[in-house]
Design a protein around this motif. Structure first.
Motif, PDB file in Angstrom:
ATOM      1  N   PHE A  79     -18.866  -8.988 -15.730  1.00  9.98           N
ATOM      2  CA  PHE A  79     -17.856  -8.894 -16.048  1.00  9.98           C
ATOM      3  C   PHE A  79     -16.827  -8.891 -16.967  1.00  9.98           C
ATOM      4  O   PHE A  79     -15.704  -7.899 -17.233  1.00  9.98           O
ATOM      5  CB  PHE A  79     -17.659 -10.521 -15.340  1.00  9.98           C
ATOM      6  N   PHE A  80     -18.141  -9.318 -18.179  1.00  9.46           N
ATOM      7  CA  PHE A  80     -17.468  -8.775 -19.627  1.00  9.46           C
ATOM      8  C   PHE A  80     -17.861  -7.945 -19.939  1.00  9.46           C
ATOM      9  O   PHE A  80     -17.730  -7.775 -21.249  1.00  9.46           O
ATOM     10  CB  PHE A  80     -17.586 -10.687 -20.406  1.00  9.46           C
ATOM     11  N   PHE A  81     -18.039  -6.566 -19.448  1.00  8.02           N
ATOM     12  CA  PHE A  81     -18.146  -5.237 -20.177  1.00  8.02           C
ATOM     13  C   PHE A  81     -17.575  -4.843 -20.414  1.00  8.02           C
ATOM     14  O   PHE A  81     -16.130  -5.076 -20.356  1.00  8.02           O
ATOM     15  CB  PHE A  81     -18.615  -4.219 -18.262  1.00  8.02           C
ATOM     16  N   GLY A  82     -17.895  -4.581 -21.965  1.00  7.71           N
ATOM     17  CA  GLY A  82     -16.983  -4.085 -23.169  1.00  7.71           C
ATOM     18  C   GLY A  82     -16.529  -4.603 -23.833  1.00  7.71           C
ATOM     19  O   GLY A  82     -15.036  -4.553 -24.871  1.00  7.71           O
ATOM     20  N   TYR A  83     -16.183  -5.951 -23.710  1.00  2.95           N
ATOM     21  CA  TYR A  83     -15.014  -6.737 -24.227  1.00  2.95           C
ATOM     22  C   TYR A  83     -15.360  -7.197 -25.386  1.00  2.95           C
ATOM     23  O   TYR A  83     -16.811  -7.027 -26.103  1.00  2.95           O
ATOM     24  CB  TYR A  83     -15.451  -8.765 -23.848  1.00  2.95           C
ATOM     25  N   THR A  84     -14.412  -6.851 -26.380  1.00  2.00           N
ATOM     26  CA  THR A  84     -15.041  -7.218 -28.177  1.00  2.00           C
ATOM     27  C   THR A  84     -13.981  -7.664 -28.636  1.00  2.00           C
ATOM     28  O   THR A  84     -13.351  -8.208 -27.879  1.00  2.00           O
ATOM     29  CB  THR A  84     -14.763  -5.357 -28.651  1.00  2.00           C
ATOM     30  N   PRO A  85     -14.373  -8.702 -29.733  1.00  2.00           N
ATOM     31  CA  PRO A  85     -13.164  -9.493 -29.999  1.00  2.00           C
ATOM     32  C   PRO A  85     -11.403  -8.897 -29.789  1.00  2.00           C
ATOM     33  O   PRO A  85     -10.582 -10.279 -29.806  1.00  2.00           O
ATOM     34  CB  PRO A  85     -13.400  -9.708 -31.699  1.00  2.00           C
ATOM     35  N   TRP A  86     -10.946  -8.011 -29.918  1.00  2.00           N
ATOM     36  CA  TRP A  86      -9.845  -7.343 -30.221  1.00  2.00           C
ATOM     37  C   TRP A  86      -9.318  -7.383 -28.799  1.00  2.00           C
ATOM     38  O   TRP A  86      -8.165  -7.844 -28.467  1.00  2.00           O
ATOM     39  CB  TRP A  86      -9.917  -5.913 -30.307  1.00  2.00           C
ATOM     40  N   VAL A  87     -10.636  -7.524 -27.950  1.00  2.00           N
ATOM     41  CA  VAL A  87     -10.513  -7.665 -26.227  1.00  2.00           C
ATOM     42  C   VAL A  87      -9.754  -9.326 -26.046  1.00  2.00           C
ATOM     43  O   VAL A  87      -8.892  -9.243 -25.589  1.00  2.00           O
ATOM     44  CB  VAL A  87     -11.467  -6.973 -25.371  1.00  2.00           C
ATOM     45  N   CYS A  88     -10.799 -10.278 -26.881  1.00  2.00           N
ATOM     46  CA  CYS A  88     -10.672 -11.336 -26.209  1.00  2.00           C
ATOM     47  C   CYS A  88      -8.738 -11.948 -27.025  1.00  2.00           C
ATOM     48  O   CYS A  88      -8.683 -12.634 -26.634  1.00  2.00           O
ATOM     49  CB  CYS A  88     -11.697 -11.658 -26.889  1.00  2.00           C
ATOM     50  N   PHE A  89      -8.968 -11.592 -28.375  1.00  2.00           N
ATOM     51  CA  PHE A  89      -7.770 -11.524 -29.037  1.00  2.00           C
ATOM     52  C   PHE A  89      -6.642 -10.974 -27.584  1.00  2.00           C
ATOM     53  O   PHE A  89      -5.259 -12.102 -27.830  1.00  2.00           O
ATOM     54  CB  PHE A  89      -7.309 -10.355 -30.201  1.00  2.00           C
ATOM     55  N   VAL A  90      -6.528 -10.139 -26.965  1.00  2.00           N
ATOM     56  CA  VAL A  90      -5.388  -9.440 -26.090  1.00  2.00           C
ATOM     57  C   VAL A  90      -5.598 -10.575 -25.362  1.00  2.00           C
ATOM     58  O   VAL A  90      -4.454 -10.966 -24.702  1.00  2.00           O
ATOM     59  CB  VAL A  90      -5.879  -8.388 -26.094  1.00  2.00           C
ATOM     60  N   VAL A  91      -6.506 -10.522 -25.041  1.00  2.00           N
ATOM     61  CA  VAL A  91      -6.082 -11.768 -23.462  1.00  2.00           C
ATOM     62  C   VAL A  91      -6.298 -13.094 -23.679  1.00  2.00           C
ATOM     63  O   VAL A  91      -5.159 -13.755 -23.286  1.00  2.00           O
ATOM     64  CB  VAL A  91      -7.690 -12.495 -23.110  1.00  2.00           C
ATOM     65  N   PHE A  92      -6.238 -13.817 -25.223  1.00  2.00           N
ATOM     66  CA  PHE A  92      -5.151 -14.855 -25.841  1.00  2.00           C
ATOM     67  C   PHE A  92      -4.220 -14.753 -26.001  1.00  2.00           C
ATOM     68  O   PHE A  92      -3.031 -15.849 -25.856  1.00  2.00           O
ATOM     69  CB  PHE A  92      -6.000 -14.996 -27.078  1.00  2.00           C
ATOM     70  N   LEU A  93      -3.793 -13.569 -26.454  1.00  2.00           N
ATOM     71  CA  LEU A  93      -2.045 -13.460 -26.670  1.00  2.00           C
ATOM     72  C   LEU A  93      -1.983 -13.732 -25.271  1.00  2.00           C
ATOM     73  O   LEU A  93      -0.581 -13.693 -24.597  1.00  2.00           O
ATOM     74  CB  LEU A  93      -1.935 -12.024 -27.571  1.00  2.00           C
ATOM     75  N   ALA A  94      -1.892 -13.102 -24.679  1.00  2.00           N
ATOM     76  CA  ALA A  94      -1.136 -12.659 -22.626  1.00  2.00           C
ATOM     77  C   ALA A  94      -1.333 -14.024 -21.981  1.00  2.00           C
ATOM     78  O   ALA A  94      -0.553 -14.812 -21.873  1.00  2.00           O
ATOM     79  CB  ALA A  94      -2.678 -11.718 -22.776  1.00  2.00           C
ATOM     80  N   SER A  95      -2.566 -14.943 -22.568  1.00  5.20           N
ATOM     81  CA  SER A  95      -2.681 -16.271 -22.502  1.00  5.20           C
ATOM     82  C   SER A  95      -1.116 -17.104 -22.824  1.00  5.20           C
ATOM     83  O   SER A  95      -0.500 -17.605 -22.130  1.00  5.20           O
ATOM     84  CB  SER A  95      -4.003 -16.965 -22.079  1.00  5.20           C
ATOM     85  N   VAL A  96      -1.376 -17.776 -24.030  1.00  6.40           N
ATOM     86  CA  VAL A  96      -1.243 -18.361 -25.056  1.00  6.40           C
ATOM     87  C   VAL A  96       0.692 -17.634 -25.009  1.00  6.40           C
ATOM     88  O   VAL A  96       1.376 -18.895 -25.058  1.00  6.40           O
ATOM     89  CB  VAL A  96      -1.347 -18.572 -26.015  1.00  6.40           C
ATOM     90  N   GLY A  97       0.846 -16.920 -25.021  1.00  9.08           N
ATOM     91  CA  GLY A  97       2.404 -16.054 -25.180  1.00  9.08           C
ATOM     92  C   GLY A  97       3.296 -16.117 -24.815  1.00  9.08           C
ATOM     93  O   GLY A  97       4.644 -17.084 -25.145  1.00  9.08           O
ATOM     94  N   GLY A  98       3.080 -16.100 -22.758  1.00  4.34           N
ATOM     95  CA  GLY A  98       3.481 -16.763 -22.143  1.00  4.34           C
ATOM     96  C   GLY A  98       4.133 -18.010 -22.339  1.00  4.34           C
ATOM     97  O   GLY A  98       5.133 -18.392 -22.195  1.00  4.34           O
ATOM     98  N   LEU A  99       3.718 -19.070 -21.623  1.00  5.32           N
ATOM     99  CA  LEU A  99       2.548 -20.012 -21.950  1.00  5.32           C
ATOM    100  C   LEU A  99       4.053 -20.534 -23.014  1.00  5.32           C
ATOM    101  O   LEU A  99       5.008 -21.322 -23.376  1.00  5.32           O
ATOM    102  CB  LEU A  99       1.955 -21.188 -22.050  1.00  5.32           C
ATOM    103  N   TYR A 100       3.661 -20.218 -24.210  1.00  7.45           N
ATOM    104  CA  TYR A 100       4.846 -20.990 -25.725  1.00  7.45           C
ATOM    105  C   TYR A 100       5.840 -20.426 -25.651  1.00  7.45           C
ATOM    106  O   TYR A 100       7.003 -20.634 -26.233  1.00  7.45           O
ATOM    107  CB  TYR A 100       3.456 -20.259 -26.578  1.00  7.45           C
ATOM    108  N   THR A 101       6.287 -19.110 -25.158  1.00  2.00           N
ATOM    109  CA  THR A 101       7.366 -18.644 -25.175  1.00  2.00           C
ATOM    110  C   THR A 101       8.478 -19.742 -24.155  1.00  2.00           C
ATOM    111  O   THR A 101       9.360 -20.389 -24.539  1.00  2.00           O
ATOM    112  CB  THR A 101       7.605 -17.478 -24.606  1.00  2.00           C
ATOM    113  N   SER A 102       7.374 -19.707 -23.373  1.00  7.86           N
ATOM    114  CA  SER A 102       8.795 -20.935 -22.241  1.00  7.86           C
ATOM    115  C   SER A 102       8.608 -21.808 -22.806  1.00  7.86           C
ATOM    116  O   SER A 102      10.455 -23.198 -22.130  1.00  7.86           O
ATOM    117  CB  SER A 102       7.600 -20.996 -21.020  1.00  7.86           C
TER     118      SER A 102
END
Length: 339
Positions: free
Chosen positions: A237-260
């Protein structure tokens, strides 16, 4: 939702965070899809993981809102486990948002981050049109003018898209534009639909988010199985995940909630400046990271988009010189036209 009195420093903080989240997410996602070293991850799993994290964060916020484990349990039982109709109702924006998020990955695999950031502002007229037809809202003449100006600016940007010299993978700009078009339509419809659901009852925002993310997880898991099921079974499931990919997922997760959450402390003018600043930051980052070559049409179109965003966000009495202030319309636009 009236704006609470807060200091100018806090408003500046809100503006800075919204700007950095929007710009950083776009640039980081583009980086992971084009020039990042290592195996390419499955974008469908990233979208699914984002929904899981959003659900966990929303549960935490609901726990804080209810104040005790027992009230949290009662709220979940009442609004989630005993409300299948509400879950079904929130499955509509879940499906639409899932399509939107996957289209963002497809678009940034084929378009530069700066071009994407400018073109994605088409979400403003899409949301405005959905507000007119679904919520019976009206737009001022200045807002209609700004919508036309924004569309003209995007047309200039897409007329001869700027090219990135450091990106060596094969890209399809037309496919990228189609993906953005689908994403902005989804953004406009889902945002207005979710707003209509929120206004139909006094149910907590976090309860509504939980209902939506539960459906979202089911929808995105289905997308993983259909699109990348065989590859996920073989490589993980997590094939190819790097710290940069985790950072993208983090931004997508908290970004919308924080903005709202913080959007209640800002106005449309501030969000306009935020969107314009995000375009500038994305452009500078694209030049430095991806070797973006700025063209006259891109610069002209980007400038028109920035100006149109500012004009659209002007309060109606400033734009049309009216003595009356329609607070309800501004409140709706504050909720819907977010980064």
């Amino acid at each position: 939702m009236a704006n609470e009195p807060v200091s100018a420093a806090f408003k500046l903080y809100c503006l800075s965070v919204m700007t950095l989240v929007a710009a950083t997410y776009t640039v980081a996602l583009r980086y992971t899809r084009t020039i990042s070293s290592g195996d390419l991850y499955f974008s469908t799993t990233a979208v699914c993981t984002t929904e899981v994290i959003k659900l966990i964060l929303s549960l935490g916020m609901l726990a804080r809102e209810t104040g005790s484990p027992s009230r949290l349990k009662n709220s979940l039982v009442e609004h989630v486990f005993q409300s299948p109709k509400e879950l079904l109702k929130l499955s509509v924006p879940s499906v639409v948002y899932a399509v939107q998020n996957n289209m963002a990955f497809l678009a940034l695999s084929n378009l530069d981050a700066a071009v994407y950031q400018v073109t994605y502002q088409l979400k403003i007229p899409c949301t405005a049109l959905c507000m007119v037809f679904m919520l019976n809202r009206s737009l001022s003449r200045m807002q209609w003018f700004s919508v036309l100006m924004l569309c003209a600016g995007v047309t200039l940007v897409q007329w001869k898209p700027a090219e990135a010299t450091k990106v060596q993978i094969e890209q399809n700009p037309f496919l990228g534009f189609v993906a953005i078009a689908i994403a902005v339509i989804c953004s406009g419809f889902a945002g207005v639909y979710f707003e209509k659901v929120l206004k139909s009852s006094d149910t907590s925002l976090w309860v509504r988010n939980i209902q939506m993310y539960i459906s979202g997880i089911a929808v995105t898991l289905f997308g993983v199985c259909v699109t990348d099921g065989a590859n996920v079974m073989e490589k993980g499931f997590f094939f190819g995940y790097t710290p940069w990919v985790c950072f993208v997922v983090f931004l997508a997760s908290v970004g919308g909630l924080y903005t709202s959450v913080v959007v209640k402390y800002t106005d449309n003018i501030m969000k306009g400046f935020s969107a314009a600043a995000a375009i500038v930051i994305s452009t500078v980052a694209s030049v430095l990271l991806f070797g973006l070559q700025i063209t006259v049409t891109f610069a002209s179109g980007a400038m028109m988009v920035c100006v149109s965003i500012y004009l659209y966000g002007l309060p109606k009495q400033e734009a049309a010189k009216l003595p009356q202030y329609n607070a309800d319309d501004t409140e709706v636009k504050q909720k819907l036209i977010t980064v």
